[in-house]
Design a protein around this motif. Structure first.
Motif, PDB file in Angstrom:
ATOM      1  N   GLY A 117       0.796  -1.224   0.000  1.00  0.00           N
ATOM      2  CA  GLY A 117       0.000   0.000   0.000  1.00  0.00           C
ATOM      3  C   GLY A 117       0.825   1.270   0.000  1.00  0.00           C
ATOM      4  O   GLY A 117       0.284   2.370  -0.040  1.00  0.00           O
ATOM      5  N   GLN A 118       2.150   1.131   0.047  1.00  0.00           N
ATOM      6  CA  GLN A 118       3.011   2.317   0.037  1.00  0.00           C
ATOM      7  C   GLN A 118       3.041   2.936  -1.355  1.00  0.00           C
ATOM      8  O   GLN A 118       2.997   2.234  -2.360  1.00  0.00           O
ATOM      9  N   LEU A 119       3.126   4.263  -1.382  1.00  0.00           N
ATOM     10  CA  LEU A 119       3.162   4.971  -2.659  1.00  0.00           C
ATOM     11  C   LEU A 119       4.460   4.665  -3.408  1.00  0.00           C
ATOM     12  O   LEU A 119       5.551   4.830  -2.878  1.00  0.00           O
ATOM     13  N   ILE A 120       4.327   4.179  -4.645  1.00  0.00           N
ATOM     14  CA  ILE A 120       5.496   3.883  -5.476  1.00  0.00           C
ATOM     15  C   ILE A 120       5.730   5.049  -6.425  1.00  0.00           C
ATOM     16  O   ILE A 120       6.850   5.481  -6.671  1.00  0.00           O
ATOM     17  N   ALA A 121       4.656   5.557  -6.965  1.00  0.00           N
ATOM     18  CA  ALA A 121       4.743   6.690  -7.890  1.00  0.00           C
ATOM     19  C   ALA A 121       3.490   7.521  -7.711  1.00  0.00           C
ATOM     20  O   ALA A 121       2.397   6.965  -7.533  1.00  0.00           O
ATOM     21  N   GLU A 122       3.668   8.843  -7.738  1.00  0.00           N
ATOM     22  CA  GLU A 122       2.499   9.697  -7.519  1.00  0.00           C
ATOM     23  C   GLU A 122       1.996  10.252  -8.846  1.00  0.00           C
ATOM     24  O   GLU A 122       2.724  10.289  -9.834  1.00  0.00           O
ATOM     25  N   ALA A 123       0.750  10.686  -8.835  1.00  0.00           N
ATOM     26  CA  ALA A 123       0.143  11.235 -10.048  1.00  0.00           C
ATOM     27  C   ALA A 123       0.902  12.477 -10.484  1.00  0.00           C
ATOM     28  O   ALA A 123       1.222  13.330  -9.660  1.00  0.00           O
TER      29      ALA A 123
END
Lengths: 188, 510
Positions: free
Chosen positions: B62-68
């Motif tokens: 659930g950790q952010l890998i890439a943001e919008a």
């Protein structure tokens, strides 16, 4: 007799006034044909046509000083469009002005760059960033691939790299399928 | 539930064999942890997501890998805990068959969650919900992968939305992921509909479902018995009833004109899986990390799997028993609109709703392509009421302007025309080609316009600099009077004379 003459004179004067006003009000700025030609040209500003940019070439075409087949980046398609616009016969690209090449962007080898600013001065679209004695770099998005920065570079550190096909710029291809039935048997 | 409301019928469409029962006999199965996770950064429509991890990092589920990146983009989260092995170009499920940037994660087997927290969506306004959704990575799970937060933009603020439509039509043959989801997560779906209903501030929610999903219809009817504002509307099984504009017409009788959106008519539409994803995110804080995929067709045990995004497709196919008749041809999406996968060595993405292992009659191009006989059966079948035979002619002869004039861009590429064509012409392929060409031409024109602008500005700038320099010089010339000039010249002469003297003196010394 007199009334009819008066009516005609009156009408002439009225139409004259309307035409006069509209010629001032709806005045067309610049030469529309030059703009139309310019909008067909690819705007690489490479000067391969023998003129210092796309607009001068467009002006030369409009004045009859240049032919329509002098723009290699525009390619065959561009010549067809120009021929359609100007109502002249299509001509194949004049090889004297160069061959069409795949679309490329300039890339500066930043290790070799000495920061002489010569390429910055040569770039027709201000796509090179940098200052004296500092490394320069090319804004890839703005580069038109005109190659004008190549000759002035004293250390030859600029290369043209063709734009590769990737998942983003990929296009659907023209459908190709087999018509010969016998060749299909071999697939399995 | 209002019974008297009628269903409107759209023009054309086809009734093909649905072949849905292949994958509906067994329930959805959790696939579990794969041996590796390959997350493409391009899983949605819009800009590539911006990387937030580097090689060697340990990430949690659930950790952010890439943001919008910007508004038209979607975030990507780690589907399980593990180590980032590499960030490089790998094959992705894309019709081009070209590799694209992917993050490869080696699962550590612990499947440990990052701390997630539910949002208090009831108390915050739509704008904030929107911002949250931008970070959720949720995209339309029906297959188009359009970032969901963009669809919520026309909500309460303008108070214009009246109807929420839940697209449960699932009209393409073979695909059953939405059907199975509705059967197994009926309550969650209803809770999700209520949630989105409230967020959007709509008056009614309508579930549009095809009449071939009897089990789901029964379950849903029971579930919404006591709901005042949720309606179920059963539409006939005619492909493509699941297309947004077709479904709106079926349910509401409204035809959305070209270049307008359904939200302009007070309607917003979501797919059932998307509704559940929104619900799970806002209620529990779970980002988009898994989806249901129908694995069907020519396989030993076809069924629906719930898989983590990034799971290698090959592992799922192996779990489904592999192909019965080996042909190594797989289609992503439905048989009508899907495309042939370049290889089975691709990961599951947000857009992957169905994988069909090609049956023998789908692979062999038995039927030779014949010339168009202008029978116009395609025109009868076209649900958008275009003239496919004309579009074909213009696309084939590359008269792109003409094709555009005949509303090429209204074509939804549903494939009905190709399906009914007695000459077996791959019509949609021609339309896709023509659309690509036109889009590229437009982009080139745009770039040329920018180049022209920059060139013109440069010329202007050089001109201005030249003028300024001339002005400066003129000013200096004016300021220095003749007296000053003679003085200056005398000073210089004196300096030269001094220097000469020094040289002479130096020479004598030597």
């Amino acid at each position: 007799m007199l009334t009819s003459i008066l009516i005609v004179i009156f009408l002439a004067a009225l139409i004259g006034i309307i035409l006069g006003i509209s010629s001032i009000k709806f005045k067309v700025e610049g030469d529309p044909i030059i703009d139309k030609i310019d909008s067909i040209l690819p705007q690489t500003q490479c000067g391969q046509c023998g003129f210092p940019g796309c607009k001068p070439y467009a002006t030369a075409i409009a004045n009859g000083a240049a032919d329509i087949n002098q723009c290699p980046p525009g390619g065959d398609e561009g010549i067809h469009k120009l021929a359609d616009l100007l109502g002249v016969e299509y001509k194949p690209l004049n090889a004297e002005h160069g061959e069409p090449k795949p679309k490329s962007v300039a890339v500066i080898d930043e290790k070799t760059c000495i920061g002489c600013t010569l390429c910055i001065q040569a770039c027709p679209v201000d796509a090179i960033l940098g200052s004296a004695k500092h490394m320069h770099t090319i804004i890839e998005k703005e580069c038109t691939g005109c190659e004008l920065c190549l000759p002035p570079c004293p250390v030859d550190c600029i290369d043209m790299t063709p734009i590769e096909e990737n998942a983003e710029n990929w296009k659907w291809k023209y459908p190709v399928y087999k018509i010969d039935k016998s060749s299909e048997r071999r697939v399995s | 539930m209002k019974v008297f409301e009628k269903i409107f019928k759209f023009n054309g469409g086809i009734q093909a064999k649905t072949k849905k029962n292949i994958s509906t006999t067994s329930p959805i199965k959790q696939f579990g942890l794969p041996s590796k996770i390959i997350l493409p950064l391009r899983q949605h429509i819009g800009k590539l997501a911006k990387l937030k991890v580097s090689v060697g990092d340990h990430v949690l589920k659930g950790q952010l890998i890439a943001e919008a990146d910007g508004n038209v983009s979607a975030a990507i989260h780690a589907p399980t805990s593990g180590k980032v092995l590499s960030i490089e170009k790998q094959l992705i499920p894309h019709p081009s068959g070209l590799p694209d940037f992917c993050v490869e994660i080696e699962p550590d087997g612990k499947d440990k969650w990052v701390q997630i927290k539910p949002t208090n969506w009831k108390k915050i306004d739509l704008e904030k919900v929107n911002k949250l959704l931008l970070s959720s990575g949720i995209v339309g799970l029906g297959g188009a992968a359009f970032p969901t937060h963009l669809k919520l933009n026309h909500g309460k603020a303008e108070n214009s939305l009246k109807t929420l439509i839940i697209n449960a039509a699932e009209c393409e043959p073979y695909i059953t992921c939405d059907d199975m989801l509705m059967r197994e997560k009926t309550n969650e779906l209803i809770l999700g509909i209520k949630l989105v209903h409230e967020i959007l501030g709509v008056e009614e929610s309508v579930i549009g479902i095809e009449d071939n999903k009897t089990v789901a219809i029964n379950l849903l009817t029971k579930a919404i018995e006591n709901e005042k504002n949720i309606f179920l509307k059963i539409v006939p099984t005619i492909y493509p009833s699941g297309d947004a504009k077709r479904l709106i017409y079926l349910l509401k009788g409204i035809k959305i004109p070209k270049s307008q959106r359904s939200s302009d008519y007070g309607i917003q539409m979501f797919n059932v899986a998307t509704i559940i994803a929104i619900y799970r995110f806002l209620e529990f804080g779970e980002p988009s990390i898994s989806r249901i995929v129908t694995i069907t067709g020519n396989l030993r045990s076809p069924r629906n799997y719930e898989v983590l995004l990034g799971t290698p497709l090959k592992e799922i196919i192996d779990a489904a028993g592999g192909q019965v008749i080996k042909n190594n041809t797989f289609i992503m999406g439905g048989p009508m609109m899907g495309f042939k996968l370049p290889s089975i060595n691709v990961p599951v993405t947000k857009a992957m709703n169905c994988i069909i292992s090609s049956e023998p009659d789908m692979v062999e191009e038995k039927k030779p392509v014949l010339p168009c006989i202008r029978c116009a059966r395609c025109a009868e079948a076209c649900p958008v009421q275009l003239q496919p035979q004309e579009l074909f002619w213009f696309s084939k002869s590359k008269q792109l302007e003409k094709a555009e004039e005949y509303n090429l861009f209204d074509c939804i590429e549903c494939g009905c025309c190709s399906y009914v064509c007695p000459s077996n012409i791959p019509l949609v392929q021609y339309y896709r080609f023509a659309k690509s060409e036109i889009i590229e031409e437009r982009q080139e024109q745009e770039q040329a316009n920018i180049a022209r602008e920059r060139n013109e500005f440069r010329i202007l700038r050089l001109e201005r600099e030249k003028q300024e320099r001339a002005e400066r010089n003129a000013l200096r010339r004016e300021q220095s009077s003749n007296e000053d000039k003679t003085k200056l010249i005398e000073e210089k002469r004196k300096a030269i004379a001094d220097a000469l003297k020094r040289i002479e003196a130096g020479g004598e010394e030597q």
